[in-house]
Scaffold this motif. Structure first.
Motif, PDB file in Angstrom:
ATOM      1  N   ALA A  14       0.820  -1.231   0.000  1.00  0.00           N
ATOM      2  CA  ALA A  14       0.000   0.000   0.000  1.00  0.00           C
ATOM      3  C   ALA A  14       0.844   1.267   0.000  1.00  0.00           C
ATOM      4  CB  ALA A  14      -0.917  -0.007   1.219  1.00  0.00           C
ATOM      5  N   ILE A  18      -0.496   0.777  -7.277  1.00  0.00           N
ATOM      6  CA  ILE A  18      -1.868   0.257  -7.245  1.00  0.00           C
ATOM      7  C   ILE A  18      -2.370   0.120  -5.801  1.00  0.00           C
ATOM      8  CG2 ILE A  18      -3.279  -1.771  -7.769  1.00  0.00           C
ATOM      9  CD1 ILE A  18      -1.492  -2.201 -10.287  1.00  0.00           C
ATOM     10  N   SER A 141      -2.384 -10.486 -13.008  1.00  0.00           N
ATOM     11  CA  SER A 141      -2.020  -9.634 -14.140  1.00  0.00           C
ATOM     12  C   SER A 141      -2.575 -10.311 -15.391  1.00  0.00           C
ATOM     13  CB  SER A 141      -0.488  -9.553 -14.208  1.00  0.00           C
ATOM     14  OG  SER A 141      -0.051  -9.150 -15.492  1.00  0.00           O
TER      15      SER A 141
HETATM   16  N1  LIG Z   1       2.257  -2.116 -12.922  1.00  0.00           N
HETATM   17  C1  LIG Z   1       1.753  -3.064 -13.710  1.00  0.00           C
HETATM   18  O1  LIG Z   1       1.897  -3.013 -14.947  1.00  0.00           O
HETATM   19  C2  LIG Z   1       0.954  -4.193 -13.107  1.00  0.00           C
HETATM   20  C3  LIG Z   1       0.063  -4.873 -13.961  1.00  0.00           C
HETATM   21  C4  LIG Z   1      -0.643  -5.949 -13.438  1.00  0.00           C
HETATM   22  C5  LIG Z   1      -0.481  -6.320 -12.108  1.00  0.00           C
HETATM   23  N2  LIG Z   1       0.399  -5.640 -11.307  1.00  0.00           N
HETATM   24  C6  LIG Z   1       0.553  -6.107  -9.903  1.00  0.00           C
HETATM   25  O2  LIG Z   1       0.099  -5.083  -9.049  1.00  0.00           O
HETATM   26  C7  LIG Z   1       0.758  -5.191  -7.775  1.00  0.00           C
HETATM   27  C8  LIG Z   1       1.234  -3.810  -7.352  1.00  0.00           C
HETATM   28  O3  LIG Z   1       2.228  -3.375  -8.260  1.00  0.00           O
HETATM   29  P1  LIG Z   1       2.421  -1.869  -8.697  1.00  0.00           P
HETATM   30  O4  LIG Z   1       2.293  -1.840 -10.150  1.00  0.00           O
HETATM   31  O5  LIG Z   1       1.608  -0.954  -7.863  1.00  0.00           O
HETATM   32  O6  LIG Z   1       3.982  -1.726  -8.370  1.00  0.00           O
HETATM   33  P2  LIG Z   1       4.794  -0.779  -7.379  1.00  0.00           P
HETATM   34  O7  LIG Z   1       4.426   0.630  -7.587  1.00  0.00           O
HETATM   35  O8  LIG Z   1       6.209  -1.195  -7.540  1.00  0.00           O
HETATM   36  O9  LIG Z   1       4.249  -1.217  -5.940  1.00  0.00           O
HETATM   37  C9  LIG Z   1       4.573  -2.458  -5.356  1.00  0.00           C
HETATM   38  C10 LIG Z   1       4.135  -2.429  -3.883  1.00  0.00           C
HETATM   39  O10 LIG Z   1       4.456  -3.688  -3.291  1.00  0.00           O
HETATM   40  C11 LIG Z   1       5.223  -3.442  -2.102  1.00  0.00           C
HETATM   41  N3  LIG Z   1       6.110  -4.577  -1.871  1.00  0.00           N
HETATM   42  C12 LIG Z   1       7.041  -5.112  -2.711  1.00  0.00           C
HETATM   43  N4  LIG Z   1       7.674  -6.129  -2.106  1.00  0.00           N
HETATM   44  C13 LIG Z   1       7.121  -6.242  -0.862  1.00  0.00           C
HETATM   45  C14 LIG Z   1       7.366  -7.084   0.244  1.00  0.00           C
HETATM   46  N5  LIG Z   1       8.301  -8.044   0.230  1.00  0.00           N
HETATM   47  N6  LIG Z   1       6.609  -6.906   1.380  1.00  0.00           N
HETATM   48  C15 LIG Z   1       5.680  -5.951   1.429  1.00  0.00           C
HETATM   49  N7  LIG Z   1       5.406  -5.118   0.421  1.00  0.00           N
HETATM   50  C16 LIG Z   1       6.129  -5.261  -0.710  1.00  0.00           C
HETATM   51  C17 LIG Z   1       5.953  -2.131  -2.380  1.00  0.00           C
HETATM   52  O11 LIG Z   1       6.267  -1.438  -1.183  1.00  0.00           O
HETATM   53  P3  LIG Z   1       7.685  -1.469  -0.435  1.00  0.00           P
HETATM   54  O12 LIG Z   1       8.758  -1.405  -1.485  1.00  0.00           O
HETATM   55  O13 LIG Z   1       7.609  -0.273   0.471  1.00  0.00           O
HETATM   56  O14 LIG Z   1       7.678  -2.751   0.323  1.00  0.00           O
HETATM   57  C18 LIG Z   1       4.855  -1.349  -3.101  1.00  0.00           C
HETATM   58  O15 LIG Z   1       3.965  -0.788  -2.160  1.00  0.00           O
HETATM   59  C19 LIG Z   1       1.906  -6.194  -7.978  1.00  0.00           C
HETATM   60  O16 LIG Z   1       1.541  -7.414  -7.382  1.00  0.00           O
HETATM   61  C20 LIG Z   1       1.997  -6.344  -9.487  1.00  0.00           C
HETATM   62  O17 LIG Z   1       2.426  -7.633  -9.863  1.00  0.00           O
HETATM   63  C21 LIG Z   1       1.094  -4.569 -11.774  1.00  0.00           C
END
Ligand SMILES: NC(=O)c1ccc[n+]([C@@H]2O[C@H](COP(=O)([O-])OP(=O)(O)OC[C@H]3O[C@@H](n4cnc5c(N)ncnc54)[C@H](OP(=O)(O)O)[C@@H]3O)[C@@H](O)[C@H]2O)c1
Length: 279
Positions: A14, A18, A141
């Protein structure tokens, strides 16, 4: 779940992207929100944004790959709010690279740990404290249904998220607890910021990404309407339908998407590219 007023929504990942948008969207709906991610500073910033909306919020810095941290997260949410109405399993990472690249095995392992094993652990810990009409939302995804070249490590894990969600939904059938799996296409967040435009999977080259807020609206709607599966944008279904008919058709569509006119024709290109959108 027609109203979210006073419902307890726990969102992992969070601190940005997303997950932040999902937390804000539920707070707008009157929910009480529990925020989890590793970065305490960024989490505190989102906590302030949610406070400013007048919503109740609890930030719990958590690494979802740590079983102790996950147990502490669920305990903190339960101590403060008594139970969980909506669990949004969104935390995750994504790496770009071919299967013959030196880092591929590590990329698979790291992504499995953060995006799938973390989700499984949070879900198993939260199950006993989910309220009887709760919803579990798992962030997969489009890559959880059809893989693109150079995105194998990520797609392997997203297929795992889809399978986990499918199994969980059937095991919970009749319990009152629902499971929604979300399949967004490329979204304008920091997830792939480290990849240059040339390194991205070729179909992403001209694709116009969703915004994090688009995905958050889809999540709120999925929970409200009890949807089992959401593909975003809907037009991405043409790729999934092609793949379901035959891998040859799926691959043809994937390859054709790397050409701007085809991406336009399928309604997946028309605005900014990913790198233009994230600035
Ligand atoms: N962007 C896309 O194109 C896309 C498309 C489809 C699905 N998704 C999915 O959407 C989800 C969110 O991604 P996003 O696009 O919003 O990417 P993002 O901006 O990189 O955000 C990822 C989030 O996950 C947290 N995170 C990562 N590793 C973690 C861990 N070990 N423990 C706790 N928190 C963790 C990060 O926070 P910290 O670094 O502070 O821990 C951050 O809040 C992911 O699961 C991704 O696979 C993304």
């Amino acid at each position: 779940m027609p109203s979210f007023t006073d419902k307890v929504v726990l969102v992992t990942g969070a601190s940005r992207g997303i997950g932040r948008a999902v937390a804000l969207a539920f707070a707008h709906e009157g929910a009480r929100v529990v925020l989890a991610a590793r970065s305490a500073e960024r989490l505190a910033q989102v906590e302030r944004e949610i406070h400013a909306l007048g919503a109740e919020v609890l930030a719990v810095p958590t690494d979802v790959t740590s079983p102790e941290a996950v147990a502490a997260l669920v305990d903190a949410a339960t101590d403060r709010f008594g139970g969980i109405d909506v669990l949004v399993n969104n935390a995750g990472i994504g790496k770009v690279g071919r299967i013959d690249s030196p880092t591929f095995p590590d990329d698979v392992r790291d992504t499995l740990r953060a995006s799938l094993f973390g989700m499984i652990d949070v879900t198993r810990r939260a199950l006993p404290v989910l309220r009887p009409d709760a919803t579990v939302v798992n962030m997969s995804s489009v890559m959880g249904r059809k893989t693109f070249a150079r995105f194998g490590s990520y797609a392997i894990v997203m297929h795992g998220v889809s399978a986990f969600s499918d199994s969980l939904r059937q095991e919970l059938a009749g319990s009152g607890i629902r499971v929604s799996v979300i399949h967004p296409a490329l979204t304008a967040t920091d997830l792939l910021r480290d990849a240059t435009p040339d390194e991205l999977p070729p179909p992403f080259r001209y694709m116009t990404p969703l915004s994090a807020e688009d995905v958050a609206r889809g999540v709120v709607d999925a929970v409200r309407r009890g949807k089992r599966r959401v593909v975003m944008p809907r037009r991405a279904n043409s790729l999934l339908l092609g793949e379901a008919l035959s891998p040859r058709i799926g691959d043809l569509i994937a390859t054709a998407l790397s050409k701007r006119p085809v991406a336009r024709l399928l309604g997946l290109s028309g605005g900014q590219t990913y790198h233009q959108a994230i600035g």
